[in-house]
Design a protein around this motif. Structure first.
Motif, PDB file in Angstrom:
ATOM      1  N   THR A  34       0.839  -1.193   0.000  1.00 25.52           N
ATOM      2  CA  THR A  34       0.000   0.000   0.000  1.00 25.52           C
ATOM      3  C   THR A  34       0.877   1.247   0.000  1.00 25.52           C
ATOM      4  OG1 THR A  34      -1.525  -1.255   1.408  1.00 25.52           O
ATOM      5  CG2 THR A  34      -1.987   1.090   1.116  1.00 25.52           C
ATOM      6  N   ALA A  91       1.678  -4.884   4.681  1.00 28.05           N
ATOM      7  CA  ALA A  91       0.971  -5.384   5.867  1.00 28.05           C
ATOM      8  C   ALA A  91      -0.282  -6.116   5.427  1.00 28.05           C
ATOM      9  CB  ALA A  91       0.610  -4.241   6.801  1.00 28.05           C
ATOM     10  N   MET A  92      -0.897  -6.761   6.373  1.00 26.18           N
ATOM     11  CA  MET A  92      -2.136  -7.484   6.100  1.00 26.18           C
ATOM     12  C   MET A  92      -2.991  -7.505   7.371  1.00 26.18           C
ATOM     13  SD  MET A  92      -4.288  -9.289   4.433  1.00 26.18           S
ATOM     14  CE  MET A  92      -5.645 -10.375   4.844  1.00 26.18           C
ATOM     15  N   GLY A  93      -4.240  -7.147   7.226  1.00 23.41           N
ATOM     16  CA  GLY A  93      -5.209  -7.334   8.285  1.00 23.41           C
ATOM     17  C   GLY A  93      -4.841  -6.693   9.602  1.00 23.41           C
ATOM     18  N   ARG A  94      -4.871  -7.447  10.658  1.00 22.51           N
ATOM     19  CA  ARG A  94      -4.721  -6.871  11.974  1.00 22.51           C
ATOM     20  C   ARG A  94      -3.274  -6.705  12.397  1.00 22.51           C
ATOM     21  NH1 ARG A  94      -7.180 -11.004  16.280  1.00 22.51           N
ATOM     22  NH2 ARG A  94      -9.042 -10.167  15.304  1.00 22.51           N
ATOM     23  N   ARG A  95      -2.371  -7.000  11.526  1.00 23.96           N
ATOM     24  CA  ARG A  95      -0.984  -6.734  11.865  1.00 23.96           C
ATOM     25  C   ARG A  95      -0.722  -5.236  11.877  1.00 23.96           C
ATOM     26  NH1 ARG A  95       2.054 -10.205   7.566  1.00 23.96           N
ATOM     27  NH2 ARG A  95       3.869  -9.149   8.432  1.00 23.96           N
ATOM     28  N   ALA A  96       0.308  -4.839  12.598  1.00 19.40           N
ATOM     29  CA  ALA A  96       0.604  -3.420  12.736  1.00 19.40           C
ATOM     30  C   ALA A  96       0.942  -2.781  11.398  1.00 19.40           C
ATOM     31  CB  ALA A  96       1.769  -3.235  13.686  1.00 19.40           C
ATOM     32  N   LEU A  97       0.525  -1.552  11.227  1.00 17.30           N
ATOM     33  CA  LEU A  97       0.916  -0.770  10.057  1.00 17.30           C
ATOM     34  C   LEU A  97       2.144   0.031  10.440  1.00 17.30           C
ATOM     35  CD1 LEU A  97      -2.445   0.592   8.622  1.00 17.30           C
ATOM     36  CD2 LEU A  97      -1.150  -1.420   7.959  1.00 17.30           C
ATOM     37  N   THR A  98       3.279  -0.363   9.910  1.00 17.71           N
ATOM     38  CA  THR A  98       4.523   0.306  10.254  1.00 17.71           C
ATOM     39  C   THR A  98       5.007   1.121   9.059  1.00 17.71           C
ATOM     40  OG1 THR A  98       5.111  -1.462  11.785  1.00 17.71           O
ATOM     41  CG2 THR A  98       6.884  -0.015  11.051  1.00 17.71           C
ATOM     42  N   PHE A  99       5.080   2.418   9.266  1.00 14.94           N
ATOM     43  CA  PHE A  99       5.556   3.320   8.214  1.00 14.94           C
ATOM     44  C   PHE A  99       7.065   3.480   8.334  1.00 14.94           C
ATOM     45  CE2 PHE A  99       1.737   5.423   6.440  1.00 14.94           C
ATOM     46  CZ  PHE A  99       0.787   4.857   7.261  1.00 14.94           C
ATOM     47  N   GLY A 100       7.728   3.584   7.228  1.00 19.90           N
ATOM     48  CA  GLY A 100       9.146   3.951   7.218  1.00 19.90           C
ATOM     49  C   GLY A 100       9.267   5.458   7.198  1.00 19.90           C
TER      50      GLY A 100
ATOM     51  N   ASN B  31      -9.475  -2.139  13.690  1.00 18.78           N
ATOM     52  CA  ASN B  31      -8.109  -1.806  14.067  1.00 18.78           C
ATOM     53  C   ASN B  31      -7.924  -0.300  14.230  1.00 18.78           C
ATOM     54  OD1 ASN B  31      -7.526  -4.589  13.465  1.00 18.78           O
ATOM     55  ND2 ASN B  31      -7.373  -4.011  11.320  1.00 18.78           N
ATOM     56  N   PHE B  33      -4.860   2.740  15.556  1.00 18.00           N
ATOM     57  CA  PHE B  33      -3.425   2.932  15.727  1.00 18.00           C
ATOM     58  C   PHE B  33      -3.150   4.330  16.266  1.00 18.00           C
ATOM     59  CE2 PHE B  33      -2.405  -0.713  12.973  1.00 18.00           C
ATOM     60  CZ  PHE B  33      -3.548  -0.827  12.236  1.00 18.00           C
ATOM     61  N   TYR B  35       0.215   6.967  16.290  1.00 21.00           N
ATOM     62  CA  TYR B  35       1.562   7.258  15.820  1.00 21.00           C
ATOM     63  C   TYR B  35       2.001   8.607  16.366  1.00 21.00           C
ATOM     64  CZ  TYR B  35       0.561   3.792  12.141  1.00 21.00           C
ATOM     65  OH  TYR B  35       0.224   2.649  11.445  1.00 21.00           O
ATOM     66  N   LEU B  43       6.620   8.407  10.477  1.00 21.55           N
ATOM     67  CA  LEU B  43       5.605   8.040  11.467  1.00 21.55           C
ATOM     68  C   LEU B  43       6.091   6.832  12.249  1.00 21.55           C
ATOM     69  CD1 LEU B  43       3.808   9.247   8.937  1.00 21.55           C
ATOM     70  CD2 LEU B  43       1.949   8.369  10.316  1.00 21.55           C
ATOM     71  N   PHE B  48      -1.169  -0.139  18.995  1.00 17.43           N
ATOM     72  CA  PHE B  48      -2.322  -0.394  18.161  1.00 17.43           C
ATOM     73  C   PHE B  48      -3.260  -1.372  18.850  1.00 17.43           C
ATOM     74  CE2 PHE B  48      -1.360  -4.574  16.197  1.00 17.43           C
ATOM     75  CZ  PHE B  48      -0.016  -4.703  16.516  1.00 17.43           C
ATOM     76  N   GLY B  97      -8.662  -7.081   7.809  1.00 13.24           N
ATOM     77  CA  GLY B  97      -8.357  -7.756   6.557  1.00 13.24           C
ATOM     78  C   GLY B  97      -7.905  -6.854   5.442  1.00 13.24           C
ATOM     79  N   VAL B  98      -8.013  -5.531   5.592  1.00 12.95           N
ATOM     80  CA  VAL B  98      -7.543  -4.616   4.554  1.00 12.95           C
ATOM     81  C   VAL B  98      -6.616  -3.594   5.199  1.00 12.95           C
ATOM     82  CG1 VAL B  98      -9.552  -4.865   3.079  1.00 12.95           C
ATOM     83  CG2 VAL B  98      -9.517  -3.090   4.812  1.00 12.95           C
ATOM     84  N   THR B  99      -5.830  -2.941   4.412  1.00 10.79           N
ATOM     85  CA  THR B  99      -4.863  -2.033   5.004  1.00 10.79           C
ATOM     86  C   THR B  99      -5.024  -0.592   4.534  1.00 10.79           C
ATOM     87  OG1 THR B  99      -3.294  -2.623   3.272  1.00 10.79           O
ATOM     88  CG2 THR B  99      -3.135  -3.819   5.358  1.00 10.79           C
TER      89      THR B  99
END
Lengths: 109, 112
Positions: A34, A91-100, B31, B33, B35, B43, B48, B97-99
Motif C-alpha cells: 500500500t 501489511a495485512m489485516g490486523r498486523r501493525a501498520l509500520t511506516f518507514g 483496528n 493505531f 503514531y 511516522l 495499536f 483484513g484490509v490495510t
C-alpha cells in the motif's frame, strides 16, 4: 513485519512521470503493498494498493514484479501539488501498520 | 464520508501532567493505531488495537499507554508528560483484513 526501504528524497519537474521504488525483501505471502501520500500538517492519505502485477487508479499506477520483493509507484505528469512525502507499507489485516521514513518528492516548475 | 476525529488539534501541557489524547472513528473499524511524527523520523507506531480491550505495543511504547473500551474510541495516555513527548500525534483506523488506513487530522502536542 516486512521492512521497507525507499529513497529519502526525489526531485522532479512539472509534467514529468515520477517512479518511486520500494524494496520489501521479506514480504509475506498474505501481505498487500500500500502507498500513502502525506502533505505537511495532515495525516497520510491512501493512494493505491496491490498484491501482484499492476494496479492503476485515477491517481497512480503500482507495479509489482512476480517475486513481490519490490514495488514501484508511478505518478504520471506530476504537478506542484504532488509535492509530498510518499510512504510504502507492507501489511495485512490486523498486523501493525509500520511506516518507514518515506520518500520526499519535490516537484519544481 | 468516513471520519477519524481527534479531540484536539493543538494542545499545550506542563511537564508531569497526565495527558489524554482521544480518537474516535465512525466506520466500525476493528483496528486502530496511534503514531507520533517528528521531523525527519517519519511516522512511528506507539500502540495499536485490533479489538475492544485489546492492545499491542508498537515500536515506541515507552512513556505511553492506551485504552480501548469501545470499538469506536482509542485513547492515548501520557502518564507523566515530558518535553521529549512534544510531537505531532496521529490516530488511524482500518477495517479487518484490509490495510487502507484512515487518519485523523493530528494533534500537535507541546509539553513545556
Amino acid at each position: 513485519l516486512a521492512k521497507t526501504t525507499q529513497p529519502i528524497s526525489m526531485d522532479s519537474y512539472e509534467g514529468q512521470e515520477v517512479n518511486i521504488t520500494c524494496s520489501h525483501n521479506n514480504i509475506a505471502t498474505n501481505d498487500y503493498i500500500t502507498w500513502y501520500q502525506q502533505f505537511p500538517s495532515q495525516g497520510p492519505r491512501f493512494i493505491i494498493q496491490g498484491y501482484k502485477t499492476k494496479v492503476t487508479n485515477e491517481v497512480a499506477s503500482l507495479f509489482i514484479p512476480a517475486d513481490r520483493k519490490s514495488s514501484t509507484l508511478s505518478l504520471p505528469r506530476v504537478s506542484l501539488s504532488d509535492t509530498a512525502v510518499y510512504y510504502c507499507l507492507v501489511a495485512m489485516g490486523r498486523r501493525a501498520l509500520t511506516f518507514g521514513s518515506g520518500t520526499r518528492l519535490q516537484v519544481q516548475p | 464520508d468516513v471520519k477519524v476525529t481527534q479531540s484536539s488539534r493543538y494542545l499545550v501541557k506542563r511537564t508531569g501532567e497526565k495527558v489524554f489524547l482521544e480518537c474516535v472513528q465512525d466506520m466500525d473499524h476493528e483496528n486502530m493505531f496511534w503514531y507520533r511524527q517528528d521531523p525527519g523520523l517519519g511516522l512511528r507506531l506507539i500502540y495499536f488495537s485490533y479489538d475492544v480491550k485489546m492492545k499491542e505495543k508498537g515500536d515506541i511504547p515507552e512513556g505511553y499507554s492506551v485504552s480501548r473500551e469501545k470499538k469506536e474510541r482509542f485513547s492515548l495516555i501520557l502518564e507523566s508528560a515530558s518535553t521529549n513527548q512534544t510531537s505531532m500525534y496521529l490516530c488511524a483506523s482500518t477495517a479487518g483484513g484490509v490495510t487502507e488506513a484512515f487518519f485523523g487530522q493530528g494533534t500537535r502536542l507541546t509539553v513545556v
